[in-house]
Design a protein around this motif. Sequence first.
Motif, short mmCIF file in Angstrom:
data_model
loop_
_atom_site.label_atom_id
_atom_site.label_comp_id
_atom_site.label_asym_id
_atom_site.label_seq_id
_atom_site.Cartn_x
_atom_site.Cartn_y
_atom_site.Cartn_z
N HIS A 129 5.46 -28.62 22.14
CA HIS A 129 5.96 -27.37 21.56
C HIS A 129 6.98 -27.68 20.46
O HIS A 129 6.65 -27.59 19.28
N LEU A 130 8.19 -28.11 20.88
CA LEU A 130 9.21 -28.40 19.86
C LEU A 130 9.85 -29.77 20.07
O LEU A 130 10.91 -30.05 19.50
N GLY A 131 9.25 -30.59 20.91
CA GLY A 131 9.68 -31.98 20.98
C GLY A 131 10.72 -32.32 22.02
O GLY A 131 11.24 -33.44 22.01
N CYS A 132 11.07 -31.41 22.90
CA CYS A 132 12.04 -31.76 23.96
C CYS A 132 11.42 -32.80 24.90
O CYS A 132 10.20 -32.90 25.01
N ASN A 133 12.29 -33.51 25.57
CA ASN A 133 11.81 -34.47 26.57
C ASN A 133 11.50 -33.72 27.86
O ASN A 133 12.37 -33.05 28.41
N TYR A 134 10.28 -33.83 28.31
CA TYR A 134 9.92 -33.19 29.58
C TYR A 134 10.21 -34.16 30.72
O TYR A 134 10.49 -35.34 30.50
N PHE B 117 4.52 -31.99 35.08
CA PHE B 117 5.57 -32.27 34.10
C PHE B 117 6.14 -30.93 33.67
O PHE B 117 5.38 -29.98 33.44
N GLN B 118 7.46 -30.89 33.57
CA GLN B 118 8.08 -29.63 33.15
C GLN B 118 8.98 -29.87 31.95
O GLN B 118 9.74 -30.84 31.92
N LEU C 79 -0.26 -26.10 31.54
CA LEU C 79 -0.43 -25.23 32.71
C LEU C 79 0.35 -23.94 32.56
O LEU C 79 0.12 -22.98 33.30
N GLY C 80 1.29 -23.91 31.62
CA GLY C 80 2.07 -22.69 31.43
C GLY C 80 3.09 -22.88 30.33
O GLY C 80 3.42 -24.01 29.96
N GLY C 81 3.59 -21.74 29.81
CA GLY C 81 4.63 -21.81 28.78
C GLY C 81 4.04 -21.88 27.38
O GLY C 81 2.84 -21.77 27.19
N PRO C 82 4.91 -22.09 26.39
CA PRO C 82 4.49 -22.00 24.99
C PRO C 82 3.82 -23.22 24.35
O PRO C 82 3.36 -23.11 23.22
N PRO C 83 3.79 -24.41 24.98
CA PRO C 83 3.20 -25.54 24.26
C PRO C 83 1.77 -25.23 23.77
O PRO C 83 0.95 -24.73 24.53
N PRO C 84 1.50 -25.52 22.50
CA PRO C 84 0.22 -25.12 21.92
C PRO C 84 -0.94 -26.09 22.18
O PRO C 84 -2.08 -25.81 21.85
N ARG C 85 -0.63 -27.25 22.77
CA ARG C 85 -1.72 -28.21 23.05
C ARG C 85 -1.26 -29.13 24.18
O ARG C 85 -0.06 -29.16 24.52
N PRO C 86 -2.21 -29.87 24.77
CA PRO C 86 -1.85 -30.79 25.85
C PRO C 86 -0.87 -31.85 25.36
O PRO C 86 -0.64 -32.02 24.16
N LEU C 87 -0.34 -32.61 26.31
CA LEU C 87 0.51 -33.74 25.94
C LEU C 87 -0.28 -34.70 25.06
O LEU C 87 -1.50 -34.84 25.22
#
Length: 170
Positions: A102-107, A116-117, A133-141
């Motif tokens: 999403h914006l590069g935070c460390n999960y 992974f959260q 699995l949920g939230g704003p990330p636009p693509r998989p890891l």
Amino acid sequence: MTMDSGRRAFLRWATAIGGFLSLLFAGVPAARAFLSPAFRRTREEKWIRLGEVDQFDPEVPTKVDFVDTVKDAWVETRRLRSVWIYTEDGETFRVYNGRCTHLGCNYFLDEDKGVFQCPCHTGFFDLKTGAVLGGPPPRPLDTLDVKIEDGILYARYQDFHLGVSDKAAV
Ligand code: FES
């Protein structure tokens, strides 16, 4: 105009033109040598040594931190990066870039939920596949290329553009 003043004017012009040409011939290569690193964009391969393959327990994600050195023209920057390693059988490995897509935070690994959260905007990813699995990330890891040499696991580290659905290297 006298003969003398005509000659002086000619000499002044000749000197000015000579000076200009000298500056041109000496200055252009110097300027090019000075500026060229700014326009040179190299993408060097960075294989990160992650450790012996048998130290990674199956189905237990492992985080590895390292210092990434980046050269941008004349500036060298060091930044802390991380990857997550996941294996089901101890033989094949998935290595994820440690930055949330999403914006590069460390999960982090949420052991209770088995995912992974990402703490920044509550993104969730699957451990085995990296799927959102949920939230704003636009693509998989983002997965990285891996190789095993003499029992050591390596990953080719790369960063990718954030906040977009396509995985594109930076
Ligand atoms: S940066 Fe990870 S969810 Fe926003």
